[in-house]
Design an enzyme around this catalytic site. Structure first.
Site, PDB file in Angstrom:
ATOM      1  N   ASP A 136      34.069   1.777  21.034  1.00 11.92           N
ATOM      2  CA  ASP A 136      34.793   2.951  20.578  1.00 11.92           C
ATOM      3  C   ASP A 136      34.779   2.900  19.053  1.00 11.92           C
ATOM      4  O   ASP A 136      35.127   1.882  18.458  1.00 11.92           O
ATOM      5  CB  ASP A 136      36.235   2.866  21.089  1.00 11.92           C
ATOM      6  CG  ASP A 136      36.818   4.222  21.420  1.00 11.92           C
ATOM      7  OD1 ASP A 136      36.744   5.103  20.549  1.00 11.92           O
ATOM      8  OD2 ASP A 136      37.350   4.388  22.519  1.00 11.92           O
ATOM      9  N   ASP A 242      35.547   8.642  18.332  1.00  8.31           N
ATOM     10  CA  ASP A 242      36.888   9.165  18.582  1.00  8.31           C
ATOM     11  C   ASP A 242      37.233  10.354  17.684  1.00  8.31           C
ATOM     12  O   ASP A 242      36.883  10.355  16.497  1.00  8.31           O
ATOM     13  CB  ASP A 242      37.885   8.020  18.307  1.00  8.31           C
ATOM     14  CG  ASP A 242      39.316   8.407  18.594  1.00  8.31           C
ATOM     15  OD1 ASP A 242      39.676   8.474  19.772  1.00  8.31           O
ATOM     16  OD2 ASP A 242      40.067   8.654  17.624  1.00  8.31           O
ATOM     17  N   GLU A 307      33.733  12.454  21.168  1.00  7.76           N
ATOM     18  CA  GLU A 307      34.940  13.032  21.748  1.00  7.76           C
ATOM     19  C   GLU A 307      35.355  14.255  20.941  1.00  7.76           C
ATOM     20  O   GLU A 307      35.732  14.146  19.772  1.00  7.76           O
ATOM     21  CB  GLU A 307      36.086  12.015  21.747  1.00  7.76           C
ATOM     22  CG  GLU A 307      37.304  12.572  22.473  1.00  7.76           C
ATOM     23  CD  GLU A 307      38.624  12.020  21.967  1.00  7.76           C
ATOM     24  OE1 GLU A 307      39.527  11.818  22.789  1.00  7.76           O
ATOM     25  OE2 GLU A 307      38.757  11.811  20.742  1.00  7.76           O
ATOM     26  N   HIS A 375      41.656   7.895  29.464  1.00  4.63           N
ATOM     27  CA  HIS A 375      42.955   7.304  29.113  1.00  4.63           C
ATOM     28  C   HIS A 375      43.910   8.318  28.484  1.00  4.63           C
ATOM     29  O   HIS A 375      45.037   7.965  28.158  1.00  4.63           O
ATOM     30  CB  HIS A 375      42.717   6.136  28.156  1.00  4.63           C
ATOM     31  CG  HIS A 375      42.134   6.599  26.844  1.00  4.63           C
ATOM     32  ND1 HIS A 375      40.880   7.175  26.754  1.00  4.63           N
ATOM     33  CD2 HIS A 375      42.635   6.615  25.600  1.00  4.63           C
ATOM     34  CE1 HIS A 375      40.652   7.509  25.503  1.00  4.63           C
ATOM     35  NE2 HIS A 375      41.700   7.178  24.780  1.00  4.63           N
ATOM     36  N   ASP A 376      43.459   9.541  28.272  1.00 10.33           N
ATOM     37  CA  ASP A 376      44.316  10.566  27.666  1.00 10.33           C
ATOM     38  C   ASP A 376      44.810  11.593  28.674  1.00 10.33           C
ATOM     39  O   ASP A 376      45.562  12.502  28.305  1.00 10.33           O
ATOM     40  CB  ASP A 376      43.551  11.313  26.556  1.00 10.33           C
ATOM     41  CG  ASP A 376      43.305  10.446  25.338  1.00 10.33           C
ATOM     42  OD1 ASP A 376      44.093   9.511  25.102  1.00 10.33           O
ATOM     43  OD2 ASP A 376      42.320  10.703  24.620  1.00 10.33           O
TER      44      ASP A 376
HETATM   45  O1  TEU Z   1      42.150  11.384  21.188  1.00 13.55           O
HETATM   46  C1  TEU Z   1      42.008  12.519  20.389  1.00 13.55           C
HETATM   47  C2  TEU Z   1      42.827  13.643  20.828  1.00 13.55           C
HETATM   48  O2  TEU Z   1      42.649  14.741  20.366  1.00 13.55           O
HETATM   49  C3  TEU Z   1      43.916  13.325  21.802  1.00 13.55           C
HETATM   50  O3  TEU Z   1      45.032  13.185  21.029  1.00 13.55           O
HETATM   51  C4  TEU Z   1      44.120  14.293  22.887  1.00 13.55           C
HETATM   52  O4  TEU Z   1      44.248  15.599  22.408  1.00 13.55           O
HETATM   53  C5  TEU Z   1      45.379  13.944  23.636  1.00 13.55           C
HETATM   54  O5  TEU Z   1      45.415  12.558  23.862  1.00 13.55           O
HETATM   55  C6  TEU Z   1      45.459  14.653  24.959  1.00 13.55           C
HETATM   56  O6  TEU Z   1      46.584  14.181  25.645  1.00 13.55           O
HETATM   57  C7  TEU Z   1      41.730  10.164  20.679  1.00 13.55           C
HETATM   58  C8  TEU Z   1      42.003   9.072  21.674  1.00 13.55           C
HETATM   59  O7  TEU Z   1      41.284   9.323  22.852  1.00 13.55           O
HETATM   60  C9  TEU Z   1      43.469   8.962  21.896  1.00 13.55           C
HETATM   61  O8  TEU Z   1      43.783   7.983  22.858  1.00 13.55           O
HETATM   62  C10 TEU Z   1      44.119   8.614  20.576  1.00 13.55           C
HETATM   63  O9  TEU Z   1      45.508   8.607  20.717  1.00 13.55           O
HETATM   64  C11 TEU Z   1      43.722   9.613  19.477  1.00 13.55           C
HETATM   65  O10 TEU Z   1      42.334   9.843  19.453  1.00 13.55           O
HETATM   66  C12 TEU Z   1      44.084   9.081  18.126  1.00 13.55           C
HETATM   67  O11 TEU Z   1      43.227   8.058  17.770  1.00 13.55           O
END
Ligand code: TEU
Length: 596
Positions: A136, A242, A307, A375-376
């Protein structure tokens, strides 16, 4: 004598020549000469990408949180699963305010996960098993504990402009400084935090503990290229980038973003209250991405996955590049998450349109990918229904393109209830005890369920960083390995099937789509044809596939795979089924081999 030899030689040459010509003509006419099988496709086109959330795969050094030794010990499991690449969510040094997405050293391992020696050993073991390792890469921001930020606060060169600093717009009568503009954090509230030591605001798209790096400073661009080079030289196979769309903001920090007129959000602290015209997808982002691409292309067979969470599909597509400029190998396709948030949104038609939207919007010659969860987001089994687990795995693994599997999806793991007291995710915590459940990402991040021993066999410690789902007693890897039929077994059958030519390079078509049916074909002309049929409804149905199909389907087909929820003798794998009377239980996926 000499003349005779010369004549003999000429005759022999002529004879061999004629034979060759005859052979060439014959094989060309029949067109049967087998194509040489050259597997020259890059690994990320051949592989399933498996996402590991490192805190939650396996706790090798038992303290309740997963680690590198734990992940390495599962190399055998992953290779037997049949996935080809493993993407690790961040394992770098971090104060863990956003569980690793706040990095205080981009080229070191956090002690909670182990050491650099553990990492090297992991890469070695994985490579020996034919598994690629994808890191990542979190370029948008660092931790506020990163030495760069600490030095930037003190205006120590060259770090002074490593972050986005701004003077207040004005200062209130009581001395409170006002942020330079109205920009919001994804995690809600102002994206600006006052730093009294420097006497300026700094910008953070996410938490205040995640200050945004300033890519307008050439030193930052250089530093981050060094980070990529560091890991590439260690032999990693690529990166998942990311928060890419957030990399740049407009230079003029006096510009306020407009309120989103098309949204029903009334809370001015909520991220989507504004239209993000000045803070995402700026043209400069593509210039930097192109430089990263060039850097990766100096190494053989590397992947770059981006992403980009954006509900405008054309915006997302820009990250592929085009036929002259390559950027990411693919931006993640989140449409199956965004468009299908719950079961009521899922029908044959919505699946067809969602899949079609990606395929039809992709620039010429680019490669699709399919994401059901990460994971989001909530786990797919809970979002759409446990009855659909096999059907959706069949769909994403058999469509053309690269599937991305989030750990646990292969056994149908579900969301775990996490109490307010146990909640860890900062995104959840910021909404308080009343609303955390709507926003917390913890339910999808709980420990992998390996067996039915205490704490699901994830750890021998007494606790786990997030609670284990109580359903682990029956829903676990060991039980699914022993069972005659299981999600896990189907998943493994699918990764094997994917190796067949027809799934690697075959054509696709959508022969029959209704409210209750989604189906597609994979076929190679004059060779085998597979058809996946999914009953998207919540009822058991008997389907007539001849009714409404846009091609002529045969009378029967042979069952190759079916969802574990189907126990009918009629559809046992291997049996011949009548396509005009096809029983499919709710949510079932049935894979058929057709002779067309
Ligand atoms: O996610 C980017 C992002 O835009 C997320 O915040 C997303 O919109 C949200 O999680 C939806 O619920 C990345 C990573 O995948 C995330 O885990 C991190 O928290 C974020 O970046 C900050 O680094």
């Amino acid at each position: 004598m000499e003349r005779r030899m010369i004549l003999g030689f000429l005759f022999a040459t002529l004879f061999v020549g004629v034979i060759i010509i005859i052979l060439v003509c014959f094989t060309a006419k029949n067109g049967k000469r087998p194509e040489p099988v050259i597997d020259d496709e890059p690994f990320w086109k051949r592989s399933v990408v498996f996402q590991v959330y490192p805190r939650s795969l396996y706790d090798g050094q038992p303290d309740g949180t997963g680690d590198l030794i734990g992940i390495r010990s599962k190399a055998e499991y992953l290779s037997e699963l049949g996935v080809g690449a493993v993407w690790l969510s961040p394992i770098y040094k971090s104060p863990m305010k956003d569980f690793g997405y706040d990095i205080s050293d981009f080229t070191d391992i956090d002690p909670i996960f182990g050491t650099m020696a553990d990492f090297n050993a992991l890469v070695n073991t994985f490579h020996n098993k034919g598994l690629k390792v994808v890191m990542d890469f979190v370029p948008n921001h660092s931790s506020d504990q990163h030495p760069w930020f600490q030095k930037s606060i003190k205006r120590q060169d060259p770090y002074t402009n490593y972050y986005i600093w701004a003077k207040p717009k004005n200062v209130l009568d009581d001395g409170t400084p006002v942020p330079p503009n109205n920009w919001l954090s994804v995690f809600r509230g102002s994206a600006w935090t006052w730093n009294k030591d420097r006497g300026e605001f700094y910008y953070h798209q996410f938490l205040a503990e995640q200050p945004d790096l300033n890519y307008r400073d050439p030193n930052v661009t250089q530093e981050m290229k060094k980070v990529l080079t560091f890991w590439l030289d260690k032999g990693v196979d690529g990166f998942r980038v990311d928060s890419l769309q957030h990399l740049f903001e407009v230079e003029d920090l006096s510009l306020d973003e407009p309120v989103a007129s098309d949204s029903d959000i009334t809370d001015p602290d909520e991220y989507n209250y504004l239209n993000h015209t000045y803070t995402i997808n700026q043209p400069e982002t593509f210039t930097v991405l192109r430089e990263w691409r060039h850097l990766l292309d100096k190494y053989p067979d590397k992947v770059l996955m981006a992403e980009v969470y954006n509900n405008n599909v054309d915006t997302v597509m820009q990250y592929y590049g085009n036929d002259t400029v390559s950027l990411a190998d693919f931006p993640f396709n989140f449409l199956l998450i965004d468009n299908l948030q719950n079961r009521s949104q899922l029908t044959g038609h919505t699946l067809r349109s969602t899949i079609g939207l990606w395929l039809d919007s992709m620039p010429e010659g680019k490669w699709p990918n399919w994401v059901l969860g990460n994971h989001d987001n909530g786990r797919v089994a809970s979002r759409l229904g446990t009855d659909l687990v096999d059907a959706l795995n069949m769909m994403t693994l058999l469509l053309p393109g690269t599937p991305v599997t989030y750990y646990g999806e292969e056994i149908g793991m579900e969301n775990t209830f996490v109490s307010w007291e146990d909640t860890q995710d900062p995104q959840g915590c910021r909404w308080g005890p009343q609303h955390y459940q709507e926003h917390s990402r913890d339910p999808a991040r709980t420990p992998m369920q390996w067996n039915n021993s205490s704490l699901a066999g994830f750890t021998t410690a007494n606790t786990t960083w997030l609670p284990v789902n109580p359903n682990y007693k029956t829903l676990n890897v060991e039980a699914q390995t022993k069972a005659k039929n299981s999600h896990l077994k189907i998943y493994k059958d699918l990764t094997k099937l994917r190796k067949e030519e027809v799934f690697k390079k075959g054509h696709y078509a959508f022969p029959l789509v209704t409210e209750d049916i989604f189906s597609f074909l994979r076929y190679v002309e004059e060779s085998e044809t597979y058809m996946l049929v999914i009953n998207t409804s919540e009822e058991d149905l008997e389907l007539n596939l001849h009714h409404g199909a846009n091609i002529e389907l045969p009378h029967t087909g042979q069952v190759v795979l079916r969802s574990i929820t189907d126990t009918s003798v009629k559809t046992e794998p291997g049996s011949e089924v009548d396509l005009s009377k096809l029983p499919l239980v709710r949510g079932e996926g049935l894979l058929l081999l057709l002779s067309l």
